[in-house]
Scaffold this motif. Sequence first.
Motif, short mmCIF file in Angstrom:
data_model
loop_
_atom_site.label_atom_id
_atom_site.label_comp_id
_atom_site.label_asym_id
_atom_site.label_seq_id
_atom_site.Cartn_x
_atom_site.Cartn_y
_atom_site.Cartn_z
N HIS A 53 -9.01 14.15 1.35
CA HIS A 53 -7.92 14.63 0.52
C HIS A 53 -6.80 13.59 0.51
O HIS A 53 -5.83 13.71 1.24
N TRP A 54 -6.98 12.54 -0.32
CA TRP A 54 -6.05 11.41 -0.19
C TRP A 54 -5.37 10.96 -1.46
O TRP A 54 -4.54 10.06 -1.43
N CYS A 55 -5.71 11.57 -2.59
CA CYS A 55 -5.33 10.98 -3.89
C CYS A 55 -4.17 11.66 -4.61
O CYS A 55 -3.84 11.25 -5.71
N ILE A 156 -10.05 -0.34 7.01
CA ILE A 156 -9.25 -1.36 6.31
C ILE A 156 -8.25 -0.68 5.36
O ILE A 156 -7.15 -1.18 5.14
N ASP A 157 -8.63 0.49 4.83
CA ASP A 157 -7.77 1.22 3.88
C ASP A 157 -6.39 1.51 4.45
O ASP A 157 -5.42 1.68 3.70
N ILE A 158 -6.31 1.62 5.79
CA ILE A 158 -5.04 2.02 6.42
C ILE A 158 -3.98 0.93 6.20
O ILE A 158 -2.78 1.20 6.27
N HIS A 218 -18.48 2.94 5.72
CA HIS A 218 -18.86 4.21 5.11
C HIS A 218 -19.16 4.00 3.64
O HIS A 218 -20.15 4.48 3.14
N GLN A 219 -18.29 3.24 2.97
CA GLN A 219 -18.44 3.10 1.52
C GLN A 219 -19.03 1.75 1.09
O GLN A 219 -19.36 1.57 -0.07
N GLY A 220 -19.13 0.81 2.03
CA GLY A 220 -19.69 -0.49 1.68
C GLY A 220 -21.20 -0.49 1.86
O GLY A 220 -21.82 0.50 2.25
N CYS A 226 -19.03 -7.20 2.64
CA CYS A 226 -17.65 -7.10 2.17
C CYS A 226 -17.60 -6.14 0.98
O CYS A 226 -18.00 -6.48 -0.14
N TRP A 227 -17.11 -4.94 1.26
CA TRP A 227 -16.91 -3.89 0.25
C TRP A 227 -15.68 -4.31 -0.56
O TRP A 227 -14.62 -4.54 0.02
N SER A 228 -15.84 -4.44 -1.87
CA SER A 228 -14.76 -5.09 -2.63
C SER A 228 -13.46 -4.29 -2.64
O SER A 228 -12.38 -4.87 -2.66
N ARG A 229 -13.55 -2.96 -2.63
CA ARG A 229 -12.27 -2.24 -2.63
C ARG A 229 -11.54 -2.43 -1.30
O ARG A 229 -10.32 -2.53 -1.26
N GLY A 230 -12.30 -2.48 -0.22
CA GLY A 230 -11.67 -2.74 1.07
C GLY A 230 -10.95 -4.09 1.07
O GLY A 230 -9.84 -4.23 1.59
N ALA A 232 -9.69 -5.55 -1.53
CA ALA A 232 -8.48 -5.40 -2.36
C ALA A 232 -7.38 -4.65 -1.60
O ALA A 232 -6.20 -5.03 -1.67
N TRP A 233 -7.77 -3.63 -0.82
CA TRP A 233 -6.76 -2.92 0.00
C TRP A 233 -6.12 -3.90 0.98
O TRP A 233 -4.91 -3.86 1.23
N SER A 234 -6.94 -4.77 1.54
CA SER A 234 -6.44 -5.71 2.54
C SER A 234 -5.48 -6.73 1.91
O SER A 234 -4.40 -7.01 2.44
N VAL A 344 -15.61 3.02 -8.94
CA VAL A 344 -16.60 3.56 -8.01
C VAL A 344 -15.86 4.22 -6.85
O VAL A 344 -14.94 3.62 -6.29
N TYR A 345 -16.25 5.44 -6.50
CA TYR A 345 -15.67 6.08 -5.32
C TYR A 345 -16.60 5.86 -4.12
O TYR A 345 -16.29 5.08 -3.22
N HIS A 346 -17.77 6.53 -4.12
CA HIS A 346 -18.61 6.49 -2.93
C HIS A 346 -20.08 6.39 -3.37
O HIS A 346 -20.67 7.38 -3.80
N1 GLY Z 1 -10.95 6.26 0.94
C1 GLY Z 1 -10.33 5.21 0.25
C2 GLY Z 1 -11.20 4.57 -0.74
O1 GLY Z 1 -12.14 5.20 -1.22
O2 GLY Z 1 -10.91 3.46 -1.09
#
Ligand code: GLY
Length: 373
Positions: A53-55, A156-158, A218-220, A226-230, A232-234, A344-346
Amino acid sequence: MIQFEPETNRALFERALEFGKRQVKRLIETHPGFYPIYTQEGRWKHEGPAWTHWCDGFLPGMMWIFRKRCGDDAGEEKYWLDQAIRYTTPLEPRKNDRDVHDLGFIFLSTYFRWYRLTKDPALNEVIVQAGRTLALRFKEKGFYLRSFVAENSLFIDIMMNVGIIFYAARETGDRKLRDIALRHCLTTRRVLVRGDGSTAHEGLFDLETGEFLRQGTHQGFRGDSCWSRGLAWSLYGFSTSYEYSRDPRFLETAESCADYYITHSNADGVPPWDYNAPAESRKLIDTSAAAIAASGLLRLSRLLHDPVKGHFYWSAATHILRTLCEYHLGEGDPGYEGILKGGVYHVHKDLGVDESVMWGEYFFMEALDHVLG
Ligand code: GLY
């Protein structure tokens, strides 16, 4: 490797922002009070699970951006202000939410924007409290803010959320808060950012000793990918942490992630969902990672002391935005409810794959707002 022309296209960006306003208006008029996460077949309302529940900040976050971009139209400005307040106010109790690591996402997109507009101290108090709550996730053994999945897990999202702890530290003068934020960034830099600027999604620790054990995901695609959204978060998160701390190590890390993004993404500026997935799977792109990276590159370009490199990052960001505006808008498909297609979410849970995702919409609008000035 991104190939780009160092020019912007103001009319294209303004049109995309106007399209964004229309799609958000349509969403809130069709489903009032609803805070979606991702579309299914282009539609926001469905029964798919949230995973976490983050969005909830991203939809009102766009409303605060739209309020600012109304020109002389007082009626439109009032519309967006009223909606922004209506969708932001219910988030206040989340300032005490200890179940997620996402309080920066929720409050920096909403209360922070509201406070900047009004300077009402009560609004600032909400942001500071959210920062204090997030800091409670800090593990004294290992020096990291734990992720929502487990005590021994760092995401990495943190990096996108730790900014709210720096902010709370600055507003209150609380040195312990600042120390927590600094230590979290240093640990993330040490265990999740690799020498080539790529990033891992998750770090796992020994809870008894605080020893770092290994990278995971989890999502990569894989723990060592290297999960691309991670990434980008970094890129974005270390830029923000540098902005608050002025610690040159964070600027260096942000640049290293930016260089990896530019070197390894597709020529049009959009990355595969994971840079190390097998070739067939890499055809799946993530436009939300591109939107976050564009917004992060714009921020980073303003923080650099070297104007040539700053210009390079700014140009990379405008190139990404041009691609998103030209090829990935939901425009032209009347049944499509999102702004940006191809997010892409998951992948592993099959949630929001090749769909619109709320953070993609938000960071796309934020980047357009930034580049338009
Ligand atoms: N949980 C954060 C993301 O999906 O990037």
